[in-house]
Design a protein around this motif. Structure first.
Motif, PDB file in Angstrom:
ATOM      1  N   GLU A  18       0.834  -1.208   0.000  1.00 27.34           N
ATOM      2  CA  GLU A  18       0.000   0.000   0.000  1.00 27.34           C
ATOM      3  C   GLU A  18       0.870   1.260   0.000  1.00 27.34           C
ATOM      4  O   GLU A  18       0.577   2.246  -0.695  1.00 27.34           O
ATOM      5  CB  GLU A  18      -0.916   0.002   1.224  1.00 27.34           C
ATOM      6  N   MET A  19       1.939   1.238   0.778  1.00 21.73           N
ATOM      7  CA  MET A  19       2.836   2.387   0.866  1.00 21.73           C
ATOM      8  C   MET A  19       3.532   2.643  -0.476  1.00 21.73           C
ATOM      9  O   MET A  19       3.661   3.788  -0.923  1.00 21.73           O
ATOM     10  CB  MET A  19       3.868   2.136   1.969  1.00 21.73           C
ATOM     11  N   GLN A  20       3.959   1.556  -1.128  1.00 21.41           N
ATOM     12  CA  GLN A  20       4.624   1.691  -2.423  1.00 21.41           C
ATOM     13  C   GLN A  20       3.646   2.199  -3.489  1.00 21.41           C
ATOM     14  O   GLN A  20       4.018   2.979  -4.369  1.00 21.41           O
ATOM     15  CB  GLN A  20       5.225   0.347  -2.836  1.00 21.41           C
ATOM     16  N   THR A  31      10.177   7.192   1.150  1.00 20.03           N
ATOM     17  CA  THR A  31      11.357   6.323   1.023  1.00 20.03           C
ATOM     18  C   THR A  31      11.823   5.797   2.375  1.00 20.03           C
ATOM     19  O   THR A  31      12.062   4.591   2.539  1.00 20.03           O
ATOM     20  CB  THR A  31      12.515   7.083   0.353  1.00 20.03           C
ATOM     21  N   GLU A  32      11.923   6.682   3.354  1.00 20.04           N
ATOM     22  CA  GLU A  32      12.418   6.271   4.673  1.00 20.04           C
ATOM     23  C   GLU A  32      11.458   5.279   5.332  1.00 20.04           C
ATOM     24  O   GLU A  32      11.882   4.288   5.947  1.00 20.04           O
ATOM     25  CB  GLU A  32      12.620   7.491   5.574  1.00 20.04           C
ATOM     26  N   ALA A  36      12.260   1.406   6.339  1.00 21.53           N
ATOM     27  CA  ALA A  36      12.071   0.961   7.722  1.00 21.53           C
ATOM     28  C   ALA A  36      11.136  -0.248   7.781  1.00 21.53           C
ATOM     29  O   ALA A  36      11.382  -1.201   8.537  1.00 21.53           O
ATOM     30  CB  ALA A  36      11.501   2.100   8.560  1.00 21.53           C
ATOM     31  N   LEU A  37      10.078  -0.211   6.963  1.00 24.02           N
ATOM     32  CA  LEU A  37       9.126  -1.318   6.956  1.00 24.02           C
ATOM     33  C   LEU A  37       9.752  -2.573   6.344  1.00 24.02           C
ATOM     34  O   LEU A  37       9.524  -3.695   6.823  1.00 24.02           O
ATOM     35  CB  LEU A  37       7.863  -0.917   6.192  1.00 24.02           C
ATOM     36  N   GLU A  38      10.546  -2.398   5.303  1.00 23.39           N
ATOM     37  CA  GLU A  38      11.234  -3.539   4.698  1.00 23.39           C
ATOM     38  C   GLU A  38      12.182  -4.208   5.700  1.00 23.39           C
ATOM     39  O   GLU A  38      12.269  -5.438   5.778  1.00 23.39           O
ATOM     40  CB  GLU A  38      11.999  -3.085   3.456  1.00 23.39           C
ATOM     41  N   ALA A  39      12.891  -3.389   6.467  1.00 23.03           N
ATOM     42  CA  ALA A  39      13.795  -3.923   7.482  1.00 23.03           C
ATOM     43  C   ALA A  39      13.009  -4.657   8.566  1.00 23.03           C
ATOM     44  O   ALA A  39      13.436  -5.723   9.047  1.00 23.03           O
ATOM     45  CB  ALA A  39      14.605  -2.793   8.104  1.00 23.03           C
TER      46      ALA A  39
END
Length: 315
Positions: A18-20, A31-32, A36-39
């Protein structure tokens, strides 16, 4: 297909998507937040799959998107000539095999084959071979020995087919003969459990110089569900049965029943089949090179000694 313990990971991945999408549809810089969510997702995956229960690993071993025998063969081999039939009854579609060229050398590959959809599963008898499947496997092993080619078996079965007709055609005898003959094969033999390794159905092609297990597989005389049914008269205690049976790769290695574990991609072999195939290919070729250096008679002696020592208690 999502397993129950993967739901929290899926929820975070949904938020990431959803964010992308928001970033793509607007000028908002996220981007940040995305990084952070990917990590966070990566850390959750590592924590989840590092602490799976035994029953959860059994569930992963049965994931319908995991690679099966023919997937590994097609991914590893530059050429593959499948051979059919046991020369007695018929060609068992649950057991496949033939000569494959892998890493520049010819290898006899044999394995149980499941299906990727309902029609294929019925065609392959859900990976449960009949006696003619084990007799076909033995015929191919003897053919490999005749031409001095190593043997690799891929084990993935819920068990040998338990039907009346299978027993009438000598299911027990076929498996027992394979056990006896595999001990005496003069060529190197590597057995790899790529999914389920259940009962005599797995042992029928499971006697080798090296027995390896993929990280999220199991190997036991009975499935957790059937164990639960026998002990508690219900399938509801399958989790407790799995914990008591200790059928996972780590358990088998600690018990000295297998020789090594092949690491899977994070999340299981189905999350990155190509990486899994390449990893297993490298492992097989390096293991074969190691076995090539051992004289045939010494290999046979080591093979017999290894299996003879299993289950022996010395006080």
């Amino acid at each position: 297909m999502l397993l129950d313990f993967e739901q929290p990971i899926a929820a975070l991945e949904g938020k990431l998507h959803e964010m992308q999408k928001l970033a793509a549809d607007s000028d908002v810089d996220v981007t940040e937040a995305v990084l952070a969510l990917e990590a966070k997702i990566q850390n959750l995956k590592k924590e989840t799959y590092a602490n799976l229960t035994r029953w959860q690993r059994v569930q992963l071993s049965r994931h319908p998107e995991r690679p099966y025998t023919l997937d590994y063969v097609s991914g590893m081999a530059s050429t593959f000539v499948e051979l059919h039939g046991d020369r007695t009854v018929r060609d068992d579609k649950a057991m496949v095999g033939g000569f494959a060229e892998i890493g520049g050398r010819t290898i006899m590959v044999i394995g149980q084959q499941k299906g990727h959809n309902t029609k294929q599963r019925q065609f392959r008898n859900f990976g449960m071979p009949n006696p003619e499947g084990y007799r076909k496997a033995l015929r191919l092993m003897k053919l490999a020995e005749k031409f001095d080619k190593p043997i690799v078996t891929f084990i993935d079965t819920p068990g040998a087919f338990p039907g009346l007709e299978a027993e009438e055609r000598g299911q027990g005898e076929a498996i027992a003969r394979n056990l006896k003959e595999m001990f005496m094969l003069k060529v190197p033999v590597i057995c790899v459990i790529i999914g389920e390794g259940a009962s005599g159905g797995a042992l029928g092609i499971g006697i080798g110089d090296r027995v390896l297990m993929l990280e999220n597989t199991w190997y036991s005389v009975i499935s957790p569900e059937n164990c639960s049914t026998i002990l508690w008269r219900s399938w509801d205690y399958k989790e407790q049965a799995a914990e008591a049976m200790k059928p996972t790769a780590n358990d088998m290695l600690q018990a000295g029943l297998v020789d090594g574990i092949v690491k899977e991609p994070l999340g299981g072999a189905h999350t990155n089949p190509q990486q899994m195939i390449e990893t297993l290919k490298e492992t097989l070729l390096s293991t074969l090179a190691e076995l090539d250096a051992i004289p045939a008679e010494e290999r046979i002696s080591q093979r017999i000694d290894k299996f003879s020592a299993m289950g022996v208690v010395v006080e």
